[in-house]
Motif scaffolding. Sequence first.
Motif, PDB file in Angstrom:
ATOM      1  N   PHE A 101       0.847  -1.194   0.000  1.00 51.59           N
ATOM      2  CA  PHE A 101       0.000   0.000   0.000  1.00 51.59           C
ATOM      3  C   PHE A 101       0.881   1.242   0.000  1.00 51.59           C
ATOM      4  O   PHE A 101       2.081   1.179   0.267  1.00 51.59           O
ATOM      5  CB  PHE A 101      -0.970   0.010   1.196  1.00 51.59           C
ATOM      6  CG  PHE A 101      -0.312  -0.054   2.552  1.00 51.59           C
ATOM      7  CD1 PHE A 101       0.142   1.094   3.193  1.00 51.59           C
ATOM      8  CD2 PHE A 101      -0.152  -1.272   3.203  1.00 51.59           C
ATOM      9  CE1 PHE A 101       0.736   1.031   4.438  1.00 51.59           C
ATOM     10  CE2 PHE A 101       0.439  -1.346   4.452  1.00 51.59           C
ATOM     11  CZ  PHE A 101       0.883  -0.190   5.078  1.00 51.59           C
ATOM     12  N   ASP A 102       0.257   2.374  -0.307  1.00 54.69           N
ATOM     13  CA  ASP A 102       0.987   3.647  -0.366  1.00 54.69           C
ATOM     14  C   ASP A 102       1.413   4.092   1.031  1.00 54.69           C
ATOM     15  O   ASP A 102       0.699   3.866   2.013  1.00 54.69           O
ATOM     16  CB  ASP A 102       0.104   4.747  -0.963  1.00 54.69           C
ATOM     17  CG  ASP A 102      -0.260   4.482  -2.407  1.00 54.69           C
ATOM     18  OD1 ASP A 102       0.357   3.596  -3.030  1.00 54.69           O
ATOM     19  OD2 ASP A 102      -1.166   5.171  -2.915  1.00 54.69           O
ATOM     20  N   ILE A 103       2.550   4.764   1.108  1.00 51.03           N
ATOM     21  CA  ILE A 103       2.965   5.451   2.335  1.00 51.03           C
ATOM     22  C   ILE A 103       2.664   6.928   2.131  1.00 51.03           C
ATOM     23  O   ILE A 103       3.165   7.554   1.191  1.00 51.03           O
ATOM     24  CB  ILE A 103       4.467   5.246   2.611  1.00 51.03           C
ATOM     25  CG1 ILE A 103       4.778   3.750   2.775  1.00 51.03           C
ATOM     26  CG2 ILE A 103       4.897   6.022   3.843  1.00 51.03           C
ATOM     27  CD1 ILE A 103       6.256   3.431   2.895  1.00 51.03           C
ATOM     28  N   GLU A 104       1.820   7.494   3.019  1.00 50.18           N
ATOM     29  CA  GLU A 104       1.364   8.869   2.826  1.00 50.18           C
ATOM     30  C   GLU A 104       1.424   9.704   4.096  1.00 50.18           C
ATOM     31  O   GLU A 104       0.906  10.815   4.137  1.00 50.18           O
ATOM     32  CB  GLU A 104      -0.074   8.873   2.300  1.00 50.18           C
ATOM     33  CG  GLU A 104      -0.237   8.186   0.958  1.00 50.18           C
ATOM     34  CD  GLU A 104      -1.672   8.177   0.469  1.00 50.18           C
ATOM     35  OE1 GLU A 104      -1.892   8.667  -0.656  1.00 50.18           O
ATOM     36  OE2 GLU A 104      -2.555   7.696   1.201  1.00 50.18           O
ATOM     37  N   GLY A 105       2.041   9.195   5.165  1.00 51.80           N
ATOM     38  CA  GLY A 105       2.030   9.878   6.449  1.00 51.80           C
ATOM     39  C   GLY A 105       2.727  11.221   6.424  1.00 51.80           C
ATOM     40  O   GLY A 105       3.711  11.424   5.706  1.00 51.80           O
ATOM     41  N   PHE A 157       5.526  17.514   7.050  1.00 54.01           N
ATOM     42  CA  PHE A 157       6.516  16.885   6.161  1.00 54.01           C
ATOM     43  C   PHE A 157       6.262  15.378   6.068  1.00 54.01           C
ATOM     44  O   PHE A 157       5.923  14.716   7.052  1.00 54.01           O
ATOM     45  CB  PHE A 157       7.928  17.122   6.678  1.00 54.01           C
ATOM     46  CG  PHE A 157       8.998  16.453   5.838  1.00 54.01           C
ATOM     47  CD1 PHE A 157       9.451  17.051   4.682  1.00 54.01           C
ATOM     48  CD2 PHE A 157       9.514  15.214   6.204  1.00 54.01           C
ATOM     49  CE1 PHE A 157      10.426  16.428   3.900  1.00 54.01           C
ATOM     50  CE2 PHE A 157      10.478  14.595   5.433  1.00 54.01           C
ATOM     51  CZ  PHE A 157      10.939  15.204   4.274  1.00 54.01           C
ATOM     52  N   GLY A 158       6.465  14.834   4.895  1.00 51.43           N
ATOM     53  CA  GLY A 158       6.352  13.396   4.681  1.00 51.43           C
ATOM     54  C   GLY A 158       6.490  13.098   3.204  1.00 51.43           C
ATOM     55  O   GLY A 158       5.911  13.794   2.359  1.00 51.43           O
ATOM     56  N   ILE A 159       7.256  12.084   2.868  1.00 51.30           N
ATOM     57  CA  ILE A 159       7.486  11.704   1.476  1.00 51.30           C
ATOM     58  C   ILE A 159       6.510  10.599   1.088  1.00 51.30           C
ATOM     59  O   ILE A 159       6.394   9.582   1.783  1.00 51.30           O
ATOM     60  CB  ILE A 159       8.933  11.215   1.272  1.00 51.30           C
ATOM     61  CG1 ILE A 159       9.917  12.354   1.583  1.00 51.30           C
ATOM     62  CG2 ILE A 159       9.138  10.699  -0.157  1.00 51.30           C
ATOM     63  CD1 ILE A 159      11.366  11.909   1.624  1.00 51.30           C
ATOM     64  N   GLN A 160       5.812  10.786  -0.010  1.00 51.34           N
ATOM     65  CA  GLN A 160       4.859   9.772  -0.463  1.00 51.34           C
ATOM     66  C   GLN A 160       5.592   8.667  -1.210  1.00 51.34           C
ATOM     67  O   GLN A 160       6.486   8.930  -2.014  1.00 51.34           O
ATOM     68  CB  GLN A 160       3.800  10.392  -1.373  1.00 51.34           C
ATOM     69  CG  GLN A 160       2.688   9.403  -1.762  1.00 51.34           C
ATOM     70  CD  GLN A 160       1.591  10.071  -2.565  1.00 51.34           C
ATOM     71  OE1 GLN A 160       1.841  10.979  -3.338  1.00 51.34           O
ATOM     72  NE2 GLN A 160       0.363   9.611  -2.384  1.00 51.34           N
ATOM     73  N   VAL A 161       5.193   7.435  -0.926  1.00 49.83           N
ATOM     74  CA  VAL A 161       5.766   6.266  -1.609  1.00 49.83           C
ATOM     75  C   VAL A 161       4.608   5.455  -2.184  1.00 49.83           C
ATOM     76  O   VAL A 161       3.720   5.026  -1.455  1.00 49.83           O
ATOM     77  CB  VAL A 161       6.584   5.388  -0.642  1.00 49.83           C
ATOM     78  CG1 VAL A 161       7.157   4.176  -1.381  1.00 49.83           C
ATOM     79  CG2 VAL A 161       7.710   6.199  -0.002  1.00 49.83           C
ATOM     80  N   LYS A 162       4.614   5.263  -3.494  1.00 52.02           N
ATOM     81  CA  LYS A 162       3.525   4.529  -4.144  1.00 52.02           C
ATOM     82  C   LYS A 162       3.740   3.025  -4.015  1.00 52.02           C
ATOM     83  O   LYS A 162       4.857   2.541  -4.029  1.00 52.02           O
ATOM     84  CB  LYS A 162       3.453   4.902  -5.626  1.00 52.02           C
ATOM     85  CG  LYS A 162       3.086   6.357  -5.876  1.00 52.02           C
ATOM     86  CD  LYS A 162       1.686   6.687  -5.390  1.00 52.02           C
ATOM     87  CE  LYS A 162       0.616   5.996  -6.237  1.00 52.02           C
ATOM     88  NZ  LYS A 162      -0.744   6.357  -5.772  1.00 52.02           N
ATOM     89  N   ASN A 163       2.644   2.296  -3.919  1.00 52.80           N
ATOM     90  CA  ASN A 163       2.725   0.836  -3.827  1.00 52.80           C
ATOM     91  C   ASN A 163       3.153   0.235  -5.152  1.00 52.80           C
ATOM     92  O   ASN A 163       3.094   0.894  -6.194  1.00 52.80           O
ATOM     93  CB  ASN A 163       1.375   0.257  -3.383  1.00 52.80           C
ATOM     94  CG  ASN A 163       0.335   0.285  -4.486  1.00 52.80           C
ATOM     95  OD1 ASN A 163       0.312  -0.560  -5.363  1.00 52.80           O
ATOM     96  ND2 ASN A 163      -0.549   1.281  -4.450  1.00 52.80           N
ATOM     97  N   ASN A 164       3.576  -1.022  -5.123  1.00 51.00           N
ATOM     98  CA  ASN A 164       4.006  -1.693  -6.353  1.00 51.00           C
ATOM     99  C   ASN A 164       3.062  -2.808  -6.778  1.00 51.00           C
ATOM    100  O   ASN A 164       3.370  -3.558  -7.703  1.00 51.00           O
ATOM    101  CB  ASN A 164       5.430  -2.233  -6.208  1.00 51.00           C
ATOM    102  CG  ASN A 164       5.567  -3.271  -5.110  1.00 51.00           C
ATOM    103  OD1 ASN A 164       4.572  -3.809  -4.606  1.00 51.00           O
ATOM    104  ND2 ASN A 164       6.799  -3.566  -4.708  1.00 51.00           N
TER     105      ASN A 164
END
Length: 990
Positions: A554-558, A572-579
């Motif tokens: 799942f995506d990281i959106e914190g 602040f927080g870097i978004q990471v998309k799921n694969n």
Amino acid sequence: MNKKTFRKASFILILVIGSGLITSALLKTPAHKPLKKQSKSLTTDKDEDQWISAELAKLSTKERIAQSFMVACWSNKGKEHLAETEMLVREQKIGGLIFFQGERDNLQEAIQQMQSSAALPLLIGMDAEWGVAMRLSGEPRFPYQQTIGAANDLELIEKIGYHMGVECDMLGIHMNFSPVADVNLNPQNPVIGFRAFGSNPQQVARQTAAMVKGIENAGVISCVKHFPGHGDTDKDSHKELPSVSHSVNEFESKDFLPFKSGIEAGTRSVMVAHLNVPSLDPSGTPSSLSKVVIETYLRKKLGFKGLVISDALNMKAVSEKYGKSEVVAKAYLAGCDILLFPENVSDAINLIYSKVESGELSKETVNEHCKRILKAKYEAIVHKPMIKRRDPAPERKLIINQTYEKALLCIKNEEDHLPVDRVDKPIIRIAVGTHTSAFRDRLNDYAKITHYKYFTAEEAVKRLKTIKLDPNAEYILDFHSDAQRARNNYGFGPWKQVLDLLPEQAKATLVLFGNPLTLQNETEFPKTVKSVLCGYENTAAAQERTAQAIMGAFDIEGKLATDINTQWKSGFGIQVKNNGRLKYSQPEELGLNPDKLKEVDDIVAKAIEAKAFPGCQIVVAIDGKIVIQKSYGTTIYENGDSITNDHIYDIASITKIASSTTALMRLKTLNKFDEKTDLNELVPEYVKDTPYADLKAIDLLTHQAGLTPWIAFYKRTMENGELNPSIYQKEDKGVYNRAVADNIFIKDDYWKTMLKIIVETPLTGKKSYEYSDLSYYFFNKYIEKTSGMGQNEFVDKEIYQPLGLQTMTYLPLKKFNKKRIVPTEYDKEFRKQLIHGYVHDPGAAMMGGVAGHAGLFSNATDLAALMQFLLNKGQIGDQSIIKKEIVDQFTACQFCPGNRRGIGFDKPTVSIKNGPTCDLVSPSTFGHSGFTGTITWADPENKVNFVFLSNRVYPDADNWKITKMSVRTEIQRVIYEALFEARRKKTDNK
């Protein structure tokens, strides 16, 4: 029975019913959408007023004063302490109790003991900021407010509040001293910190209101605290009196906002802190004892009409200066309705009473305090609505998981290091701390990982120096702390020293399970650290969710809710998309009715009882989320082991799609296969100058090439019912080196004879659909020739390892303990033994266990992961293992309506009815079934991924009850009915 006794007994009965002490039979509550306010009982305000007036009239002035006393009680302190507390209830007629440490059973016993001694029902309170686990041992807890604030989902917060309220209510607790409404403006705050939602006043205000709504909607009194705002302090009021130097304007623009929001949301109580607030009260009187703070600001400025509660009056911020009795009286005179944790109860009551007698305190004020308390008791106990609730555990689990998901914070992701897409290179995990297993176990579900575990950073540094670490490995370093306060670097110790031991070329993910303030003095990391995650807490749920996020489920959106330092600030927080990897979830996440899905259990139970199969595994994923992962029954009927999710099944003809077809798709992606070519181009060495030479691959893969369905090769290798010794031997030696079963080895080149037999078998002449295994013998050889390795090696290297599939394999006995593999048939004709760990299909067995049409083993979860990979069009994140257009091509019907098949894949019938699927699937569905009792279907339109594995052939392959009972299609039907029902409800709720 006299009137007084009858009245007392009636109150006890009302209390027991109303407080939830006997709610086990009433566990039915509608799942809330957003939550709706629970309606009051059918009584009117007039009824309430009459009850309050009647009860007030029965109380003496001292008894009215005593109603404000909420005394501390520990249910685990033993009989002597409980007896002393009970005496206060019985003789001093105190109004309530705040419970501290104990266990569920002794708490409920203590509550019942105290209530039975009370003339009026006691108002029971508890500090349950993260649920009753804050005070009761052995209870699961909710996330801390810091984590909830970081998740920043108001609907989710409301649900958390609701479930906290339900939890309290079921234990007989009427008042939860939560939420903390302080704006955490000082990272050095020693007493608030992780207990607060964050540092943004507007955001904290919204979150406070949501939590209040949830708790109140559960029928429990919420309490926003600590007015006028304890967030910007650097002292602990348990030990000394802190000062807040904010101006009146700062208080109103920052600190007051969450309290105002909580009051507007309907909180029934506000706790006043022990603070020195010169701008609000220049006299230096602590806010909890200040009439100015309570009356001028809380009552008038914010318009609060509910219960005002003092912070605990035993705290040194006030108790040491004013004395144990005087401090209680001062709080009462200042306007506190509930005097929390008073000491010297009798003396304090008498002192307050003396002030009434002297005229310093009016009886009207005493009555006002008492009326507010009686009103609270009326609403929370006497005429509390009866609320039917269903088992709260599933939704509780969901909201906790969702909180950790949404809060999960990425503060670095250099080179898009996360998520981990391919897992076909070594992964080394170094864990430091305690309670680390949940992270390990979930990571293991996605990949093969080498684990090192140390209890402290010092131990890790010492021991890692003796280990030669692989410079080419992917590293995951997870640090675990059960502390939330600043001591010993927030419980992490010297964790950065461990990072320095990584090989220079390494690439690492750093994960911190604990308070992210451990980073407040950091601004950079070693160059080996490519990504950094903060999981906020060291709980099993936080670890499990973080592991899934690392692997791309799942995506990281914190986003940060509080400043860590000047580099990492609130927001602040870097978004990471799921694969696209499967997410381990539960039905409630998708709105699926768990009661409906219980029909799956019933279908399986009836099938096992009818001996359709000894046991099975089922995995269902919808929209990439696993909502069912269950195992049933046993490996065999007689004294079999219970099936677990780790057991491995012979998946029979599913091999055709899970191995051969995916291999051909991969080769086509590499421009090494064309389905339009014929066998003479693919494997001329076996078909040249035969009718088979002109057969096109696409016709073979869609089963319309005119091949006979099956050849019993093994019968040609037997003489008088026994194995021909020129073809088989009992030992692995010389050319007899391909295992067929225990103590049966076939000549290593007999497969050539089998191919010769095939090409000598006349074609049927039909060009219509007729299922056949035989073409896959040729594709097996083509894959080997083209790839330069065995088919088992090719699919493992190119497909299974990159996907992290750990059980999907040929020749499972070379990798797994035999007990983990589920037996199939007792072969009475050919091998004359129980087939266990060897492929069931005789032809595949004669190929040495590696064939194109059968031979693959797997558990249901790995097969579901492969099918999800195909639903994701052959992609892992941005990496394409199989081109999207090739997946679309192969999974589409090729020659409809006359032939329903895709290229290699089975499809539903054109009409959807009377086919291999239930009639609710979409036409885009693709999959396959296996002779041993296995099936898998993936539906791109409805995003449904269904896997069912069994050994229906045990002990006899002639057992077709699984088909006659329509077990698999009926299970599939239940899944779709549950999905469509959830979709309808979602549409109706919009």
